[in-house]
Design a protein around this motif. Structure first.
Motif, PDB file in Angstrom:
ATOM      1  N   UNK A  38       0.874  -1.176   0.000  1.00 34.17           N
ATOM      2  CA  UNK A  38       0.000   0.000   0.000  1.00 34.17           C
ATOM      3  C   UNK A  38       0.910   1.224   0.000  1.00 34.17           C
ATOM      4  N   UNK A  39       0.393   2.335  -0.475  1.00 35.97           N
ATOM      5  CA  UNK A  39       1.169   3.565  -0.517  1.00 35.97           C
ATOM      6  C   UNK A  39       0.255   4.751  -0.699  1.00 35.97           C
ATOM      7  N   UNK A  40       0.828   5.946  -0.595  1.00 37.38           N
ATOM      8  CA  UNK A  40       0.021   7.151  -0.699  1.00 37.38           C
ATOM      9  C   UNK A  40       0.109   7.799  -2.070  1.00 37.38           C
ATOM     10  N   UNK A  41       0.674   7.069  -3.033  1.00 39.49           N
ATOM     11  CA  UNK A  41       0.840   7.600  -4.379  1.00 39.49           C
ATOM     12  C   UNK A  41      -0.203   7.017  -5.323  1.00 39.49           C
ATOM     13  N   UNK A  42      -0.618   7.836  -6.285  1.00 37.95           N
ATOM     14  CA  UNK A  42      -1.577   7.362  -7.290  1.00 37.95           C
ATOM     15  C   UNK A  42      -0.949   6.304  -8.188  1.00 37.95           C
ATOM     16  N   UNK A  43       0.382   6.204  -8.160  1.00 36.80           N
ATOM     17  CA  UNK A  43       1.074   5.225  -9.002  1.00 36.80           C
ATOM     18  C   UNK A  43       1.516   3.991  -8.214  1.00 36.80           C
ATOM     19  N   UNK A  44       0.947   3.787  -7.010  1.00 42.95           N
ATOM     20  CA  UNK A  44       1.270   2.582  -6.234  1.00 42.95           C
ATOM     21  C   UNK A  44       0.940   1.341  -7.065  1.00 42.95           C
ATOM     22  N   UNK A  45       1.888   0.409  -7.231  1.00 43.49           N
ATOM     23  CA  UNK A  45       1.641  -0.762  -8.079  1.00 43.49           C
ATOM     24  C   UNK A  45       0.540  -1.654  -7.506  1.00 43.49           C
ATOM     25  N   UNK A  46      -0.065  -2.476  -8.349  1.00 46.69           N
ATOM     26  CA  UNK A  46      -1.035  -3.453  -7.846  1.00 46.69           C
ATOM     27  C   UNK A  46      -0.331  -4.527  -7.026  1.00 46.69           C
ATOM     28  N   UNK A  47      -1.119  -5.294  -6.292  1.00 46.90           N
ATOM     29  CA  UNK A  47      -0.608  -6.437  -5.544  1.00 46.90           C
ATOM     30  C   UNK A  47      -1.284  -7.699  -6.066  1.00 46.90           C
ATOM     31  N   UNK A  48      -0.493  -8.714  -6.368  1.00 47.36           N
ATOM     32  CA  UNK A  48      -1.026 -10.020  -6.754  1.00 47.36           C
ATOM     33  C   UNK A  48      -0.778 -11.002  -5.620  1.00 47.36           C
ATOM     34  N   UNK A  49      -1.848 -11.591  -5.093  1.00 47.79           N
ATOM     35  CA  UNK A  49      -1.739 -12.636  -4.076  1.00 47.79           C
ATOM     36  C   UNK A  49      -1.790 -13.976  -4.796  1.00 47.79           C
ATOM     37  N   UNK A  50      -0.719 -14.766  -4.661  1.00 48.83           N
ATOM     38  CA  UNK A  50      -0.593 -16.021  -5.395  1.00 48.83           C
ATOM     39  C   UNK A  50      -0.962 -17.187  -4.486  1.00 48.83           C
ATOM     40  N   UNK A  51      -1.994 -17.918  -4.857  1.00 45.20           N
ATOM     41  CA  UNK A  51      -2.508 -19.047  -4.081  1.00 45.20           C
ATOM     42  C   UNK A  51      -2.044 -20.373  -4.674  1.00 45.20           C
ATOM     43  N   UNK A  52      -2.094 -21.466  -3.897  1.00 40.39           N
ATOM     44  CA  UNK A  52      -1.789 -22.781  -4.458  1.00 40.39           C
ATOM     45  C   UNK A  52      -2.787 -23.132  -5.556  1.00 40.39           C
ATOM     46  N   UNK A  53      -2.362 -23.960  -6.495  1.00 38.98           N
ATOM     47  CA  UNK A  53      -3.272 -24.362  -7.577  1.00 38.98           C
ATOM     48  C   UNK A  53      -4.451 -25.161  -7.017  1.00 38.98           C
TER      49      UNK A  53
END
Length: 210
Positions: A38-53
């Motif tokens: 998380x961040x306070x910038x409009x350009x904060x990158x997305x977060x991908x949560x990777x789960x087991x298959x």
């Protein structure tokens, strides 16, 4: 008037303003969590949560709880993507900071990412799992994403599903989840409260400014 030596008096006027300068911490550092997810910038990158298959309801519950926690911490709108290991790749997720969830046996990205981050001193190859005292102990490891050196990957893993939950609970219980700076930590259950207790294993030197 005698004032307490550790107290202060402040008079607040209608035009009073409080200025709180800050700088971002160097990464990787678990003590910076929830930054950079998380961040306070409009350009904060997305977060991908990777789960087991072969995900189950516990995997999904932890992932959704983490997504909700990031939303609470974030001062701005943020993008959180939930994907399985097979659905992720450098092509699809190089733009994102990554959170890898799952025990060693079910989450291939855990060993893959930690191998890319390099062996911890004293724990060659997958020997870091030997530092886990019980099956309910979790491991947190943060480093540069192997898919983009300007992004961060956080691995939440263990030898069993209970260990992953313990590690995840540390991220949910407090921000930051650790008291000391570090890029790898063991998380155990407090025998009295049942809550997570963290212990730093390693501090990356020098830290990477990603």
């Amino acid at each position: 008037v005698v004032l307490h030596p550790e107290a202060a008096m402040v008079k607040i006027h209608a035009d009073t303003a409080i200025y709180t300068p800050h700088v971002y911490q160097n990464l990787p550092d678990l003590q910076a969590f929830p930054y950079p997810f998380v961040g306070d910038s409009a350009t904060t990158p997305p977060t991908t949560i990777i789960l087991p298959d072969a995900l189950n309801s516990n995997d999904l519950s932890l992932a959704l709880s983490l997504a909700a926690a990031l939303g609470r911490y974030s001062p701005r709108d943020l993008t959180v993507r939930l994907r399985t290991a097979a659905q992720t790749s450098a092509a699809s997720d190089a733009d994102a900071n990554l959170i890898v969830l799952g025990e060693q046996a079910r989450q291939p990205r855990a060993d893959e990412f930690m191998s890319a981050m390099g062996a911890l001193p004293g724990y060659p190859d997958d020997g870091v799992y030997k530092a886990l005292p019980t099956l309910d102990a979790g491991l947190l490891r943060e480093g540069a994403s192997p898919w983009n050196a300007e992004r961060v990957a956080l691995v939440v893993t263990g030898l069993a599903e209970g260990g992953v939950r313990t590690g995840g609970d540390a991220l949910l219980a407090a921000a930051p989840p650790v008291r000391d700076p570090g890029s790898a930590a063991i998380v155990e259950r407090d025998t009295l409260s049942g809550g997570p207790l963290t212990r730093i294993l390693y501090r990356a030197v020098p830290p990477q400014g990603v």
